[in-house]
Design a protein around this motif. Structure first.
Motif, mmCIF file in Angstrom:
data_model
loop_
_atom_site.group_PDB
_atom_site.id
_atom_site.type_symbol
_atom_site.label_atom_id
_atom_site.label_comp_id
_atom_site.label_asym_id
_atom_site.label_seq_id
_atom_site.Cartn_x
_atom_site.Cartn_y
_atom_site.Cartn_z
ATOM 1 N N ARG A 106 0.139 -2.338 3.329
ATOM 2 C CA ARG A 106 -0.180 -1.102 2.433
ATOM 3 C C ARG A 106 1.846 -0.613 2.148
ATOM 4 N NH1 ARG A 106 0.906 5.020 0.731
ATOM 5 N NH2 ARG A 106 1.363 5.252 -1.598
ATOM 6 N N VAL A 107 2.551 -1.217 3.517
ATOM 7 C CA VAL A 107 4.728 -1.468 3.220
ATOM 8 C C VAL A 107 4.687 -2.550 2.989
ATOM 9 C CG1 VAL A 107 6.005 -0.939 5.246
ATOM 10 C CG2 VAL A 107 4.663 0.012 5.662
ATOM 11 N N LEU A 108 3.607 -3.720 3.300
ATOM 12 C CA LEU A 108 4.018 -4.863 3.002
ATOM 13 C C LEU A 108 3.984 -4.927 1.609
ATOM 14 C CD1 LEU A 108 2.232 -6.932 5.743
ATOM 15 C CD2 LEU A 108 4.789 -7.059 5.314
ATOM 16 N N ARG A 109 3.202 -4.433 0.884
ATOM 17 C CA ARG A 109 2.567 -4.726 -0.458
ATOM 18 C C ARG A 109 4.013 -4.014 -1.413
ATOM 19 N NH1 ARG A 109 -1.864 -3.343 -0.975
ATOM 20 N NH2 ARG A 109 -2.188 -5.668 -0.928
ATOM 21 N N VAL A 110 4.463 -3.088 -1.242
ATOM 22 C CA VAL A 110 5.133 -1.504 -1.350
ATOM 23 C C VAL A 110 6.748 -1.998 -1.688
ATOM 24 C CG1 VAL A 110 6.653 1.142 -1.218
ATOM 25 C CG2 VAL A 110 3.849 0.480 -1.408
ATOM 26 N N THR A 111 7.063 -3.047 -0.769
ATOM 27 C CA THR A 111 8.830 -3.182 -0.187
ATOM 28 C C THR A 111 8.456 -4.775 -0.964
ATOM 29 O OG1 THR A 111 8.424 -4.544 2.158
ATOM 30 C CG2 THR A 111 8.701 -1.843 2.075
ATOM 31 N N GLY A 112 7.488 -5.061 -1.418
ATOM 32 C CA GLY A 112 7.579 -6.922 -1.369
ATOM 33 C C GLY A 112 7.935 -7.781 -0.718
ATOM 34 N N ALA A 113 7.583 -7.226 0.323
ATOM 35 C CA ALA A 113 7.951 -8.057 2.008
ATOM 36 C C ALA A 113 6.879 -9.062 2.117
ATOM 37 C CB ALA A 113 7.716 -7.650 3.042
#
Length: 134
Positions: A106-113
């Motif tokens: 989720r963090v990867l998705r939300v940050t665009g990373a």
């Protein structure tokens, strides 16, 4: 992030990061277990630097990081992963994150990373399985 095999841990106490390197043909897989945080990210970077400085072929351009065993990853941990991706890109390579799930995914998705990495699921034996996630 990882299944917590029935052991209760205090979520306010950071867990150490364990890094295991596996070399297979022209690929190095780093297996991460524990917390990837401000306090532990330098040990990941030291591990990669040590592999790069070893005699012989050193660090290949393409790197697989098995993150299925991570319990937690903060912004410094994410920055460390992005730093490894940038290092690989300078060498013409890529970084694959294997087993990213739950909060990390989720963090990867939300940050665009997530666009910086190749993502693939972990297989049932705890390693990385082929395929693209997302």
């Amino acid at each position: 992030m990882s299944a917590n095999s029935g052991v209760h841990r205090d979520p306010t106490r950071p867990q150490p990061l364990r890094v295991q390197a596996r070399a297979e043909a022209a690929q190095v897989t780093l297996v991460l277990v524990g917390d990837l945080t401000f306090g532990t990210a330098p040990s990941l970077e030291e591990h990669v630097r040590a592999i790069a400085e070893e005699p012989g072929p050193g660090l290949p351009a393409d790197l697989v990081i098995d993150v299925a065993g991570l319990d937690f990853c903060d912004s410094a941990g994410l920055a460390a992963l992005i730093g490894l991706q940038r290092r690989a890109a300078r060498r013409g390579g890529t970084v694959t994150l294997a087993g990213a799930s739950g909060t990390l995914q989720r963090v990867l998705r939300v940050t665009g990373a997530e666009i910086l990495f190749t993502l693939r699921p972990a297989d049932s034996a705890g390693g990385a399985a082929e395929g693209q996630v997302g």
